[in-house]
Design a protein around this motif. Structure first.
Motif, short mmCIF file in Angstrom:
data_model
loop_
_atom_site.label_atom_id
_atom_site.label_comp_id
_atom_site.label_asym_id
_atom_site.label_seq_id
_atom_site.Cartn_x
_atom_site.Cartn_y
_atom_site.Cartn_z
N LEU A 201 0.84 -1.19 0.00
CA LEU A 201 0.00 0.00 0.00
C LEU A 201 0.88 1.25 0.00
N LYS A 202 0.34 2.35 -0.45
CA LYS A 202 1.07 3.61 -0.52
C LYS A 202 0.51 4.58 0.52
N ASN A 203 1.27 4.79 1.59
CA ASN A 203 0.88 5.71 2.66
C ASN A 203 -0.54 5.44 3.17
N PRO A 204 -0.82 4.23 3.67
CA PRO A 204 -2.14 3.99 4.24
C PRO A 204 -2.30 4.76 5.55
N LEU A 205 -3.39 5.48 5.69
CA LEU A 205 -3.60 6.35 6.84
C LEU A 205 -4.68 5.85 7.78
N ALA A 206 -5.60 5.04 7.30
CA ALA A 206 -6.70 4.60 8.16
C ALA A 206 -7.31 3.33 7.59
N ALA A 207 -7.92 2.56 8.47
CA ALA A 207 -8.66 1.36 8.10
C ALA A 207 -10.05 1.49 8.71
N VAL A 208 -11.09 1.52 7.87
CA VAL A 208 -12.44 1.85 8.33
C VAL A 208 -13.41 0.73 7.97
N PRO A 209 -14.09 0.13 8.96
CA PRO A 209 -15.13 -0.85 8.65
C PRO A 209 -16.43 -0.15 8.28
N PRO A 210 -17.20 -0.70 7.33
CA PRO A 210 -18.41 -0.01 6.88
C PRO A 210 -19.61 -0.18 7.81
N GLY A 211 -19.55 -1.16 8.71
CA GLY A 211 -20.66 -1.37 9.63
C GLY A 211 -21.89 -1.97 8.99
N ASP A 212 -21.72 -2.68 7.87
CA ASP A 212 -22.86 -3.27 7.17
C ASP A 212 -22.91 -4.78 7.28
N GLY A 213 -22.04 -5.32 8.14
CA GLY A 213 -22.02 -6.76 8.32
C GLY A 213 -21.26 -7.53 7.27
N SER A 214 -20.61 -6.84 6.33
CA SER A 214 -19.91 -7.51 5.23
C SER A 214 -18.51 -7.98 5.61
N LYS A 215 -18.02 -7.56 6.77
CA LYS A 215 -16.68 -7.90 7.24
C LYS A 215 -15.59 -7.38 6.31
N LEU A 266 -26.56 4.52 8.38
CA LEU A 266 -27.49 3.69 7.62
C LEU A 266 -26.90 3.27 6.28
N TYR A 267 -25.58 3.13 6.23
CA TYR A 267 -24.89 2.83 4.98
C TYR A 267 -25.41 1.56 4.32
N LYS A 268 -25.78 0.59 5.10
CA LYS A 268 -26.24 -0.68 4.55
C LYS A 268 -27.42 -0.50 3.59
N THR A 269 -28.26 0.51 3.87
CA THR A 269 -29.44 0.73 3.03
C THR A 269 -29.32 1.95 2.13
#
Length: 528
Positions: A201-215, A266-269
């Protein structure tokens, strides 16, 4: 008993490792052509070929006046002088000249070319012992008075504020190159095991889960790309690529770029997510470019959930930035459904803006945590202000401000609370980058004043200003203040506060997904 442990990631180096910076507070760069005179700064530095020629011309004019002696000692002293006058070309020149403090005295960068950088005390004494009979003239040419007492001069007047940065300073640009991959960290009953998941990866700054159950895990690259890690594999196609909109970054040590991302609750929907990135606004009539922090909304593709709709961008907010650094960049949604935006003080050093600095000036958004409503907006403004914000109705304060007095709130997170009782849920932890001596972790509270620029941590930074800041406002919410010295190793100037993790009944810590800096790492915990 279930307890909360706060994890704080400090990047530590065996040598000084605060990021390089030039006298004008811009990142260093690789010149288009090697420097002929100050050649040691060709791999990474702050001078162009034209600057290099100017330095050579200046020292040649000085040396032409030194015709009274021609011996070995003079030749040795001249070699030292050459290295000294090339110091403004160093990638670390801002630190070597204590530029942060000089900025408070309104000393322009150009005048530093006629000053000596801070010298290491032992070197300073040897320097004047060897060159003392020659350097009164040299110092006069440089605009410095020759010291009456060399020991006092070297130990007090010329002593660097930060002993990690003094002349001669051994630069090592290779420490900023991509490191060699390593295996999993060793683990024991008292340590946390970290295992690499993806690389390249090139300068990764953050890792964010979407919270939609997709893992899935969304990885932010500073250059303007978001990748997806799915089933512990990096997908070949980027989720989002906005490199054309993001500012072009310097080779190293640039604090701008794509800095933050948050998924709507409410990203899942609704497929809505938000990003924070730095871009330019070009004003043709004024022939100028304005640096902006931009918060934008995007939607995920209706066809492919692993790809964003590039055409769906809606600009939510733009904030003009006076300088290249201290941009903050974190985006978070709270349990209240509002978006929290974290902004630095505008950059440079010492928050030099106006009588109060941006940190204490509530008529500007800089140096603050904002809380905005992105679900209710109009055609003229991409957000609305929650009525419950602390300064709503005060004509002298920007209503978007939730709390203020920050220097550079870099990484923050909400406490997810005790799994059984919910105790602690919703507390907002934030790591604020220090100026010289202190790093701090705050619990950000509604209407709170966290002291900057009057205070750095609990210490007065601007004595005339800090005593006017109420003790209750500054200290009730601050939970940790860290000196930037640990076991004689200097801590780099940032703290990362990943999501809070709690002990469970078996006594083990559940710790997942921690972004790791490219330099040597150590993790500190604090039990709350």
């Amino acid at each position: 008993m279930k307890t909360l442990s706060l994890f704080v990631l400090f990047a530590l180096c065996l040598e000084a490792c605060s990021h390089p910076q030039c006298l004008d507070f811009l990142p260093p760069f690789v010149p288009h052509s090697p420097l002929s005179y100050c050649g040691t700064h060709s791999s990474l530095g702050c001078c162009t070929a034209s600057d290099d020629a100017t330095v050579e011309q200046n020292i040649t004019q000085m040396l032409d006046k030194l015709t009274t002696r021609r011996d070995n000692d003079l030749d040795i002293c001249i070699s030292h002088l050459k290295a000294l006058v090339c110091t403004p070309c160093s990638a670390w020149s801002q630190h070597l000249y204590d530029r942060d403090d000089l900025h408070q005295l309104n000393i322009p960068a150009a005048s530093l070319l006629h000053r000596l950088p801070a010298m290491c005390p032992d070197y300073c004494k040897r320097f004047f012992a060897l060159c003392g009979d020659v350097h009164p003239m040299l110092l006069q040419l440089l605009g410095n008075d020759f010291p009456d007492n060399v020991t006092d001069y070297c130990e007090n007047v010329q002593k660097p504020r930060d002993s990690s940065y003094c002349f001669p300073f051994r630069e090592d640009a290779s420490k900023y190159e991509k490191p060699k991959p390593s295996g999993p960290f060793q683990t024991s009953d008292t340590c946390v095991c970290l295992k690499p998941v993806v690389s390249k990866l090139k300068n990764p700054l953050a890792a964010v889960p979407p919270g939609d159950g997709s893992k899935r895990l969304f990885i932010i690259e500073q250059i303007g790309i978001i990748h997806i890690v799915k089933n512990q594999q990096l997908l070949p196609q980027p989720f989002l690529d906005i490199t054309q909109a993001v500012v072009d970054l310097f080779v190293r040590a640039d604090e701008r770029g794509l800095l933050g991302m948050a998924f709507h609750p409410l990203y899942k929907t609704n497929r809505r997510f938000f990003v924070y990135y730095m871009t330019w606004l070009y004003r043709e009539e004024a022939e100028e470019a304005i640096l902006l922090s931009r918060i934008s909304e995007f939607h995920t593709s209706q066809v492919d959930p692993d790809v964003a709709d590039q055409r769906s961008e809606r600009v939510v907010m733009e904030i003009e930035q006076p300088n290249y650094n201290h941009n903050g960049g974190q985006l978070l949604f709270g349990d209240d459904g509002f978006l929290y935006v974290f902004l630095g003080d505008g950059g440079s050093a010492g928050d030099p803006y106006g009588k109060e600095g941006n940190g204490q000036n509530r008529s500007t958004l800089l140096g603050s945590v904002l809380r905005i409503d992105v679900d209710n907006y109009s055609s003229t403004r991409g957000y609305s202000v929650p009525h419950s914000n602390p300064f709503v109705g005060d004509p002298n304060v920007r209503a978007e401000i939730y709390s203020y007095g920050f220097r550079n709130p870099w990484r923050c997170s909400f406490d997810r609370g005790n799994r059984t009782t919910g105790k602690g849920r919703g507390r907002l932890f934030c790591g604020d980058v220090g100026q010289h001596r202190f790093e701090e972790v705050d619990i950000v509270e509604k209407g709170g004043n966290y002291g900057w620029r009057g205070k750095e941590g609990a210490s007065c930074y601007r004595p005339k200003q800090c005593f006017g800041i109420g003790e209750s406002a500054v200290f009730t919410a601050r939970i940790s203040i860290y000196y930037m010295e640990f076991n004689s190793q200097r801590a780099s100037s940032h703290i990362r506060v990943p999501p809070q993790h709690r002990k469970v009944s078996d006594g083990r810590l559940r710790l997942q997904r921690m972004p790791v800096s490219i330099i040597t790492r150590q993790i500190y915990t604090r039990r709350l």
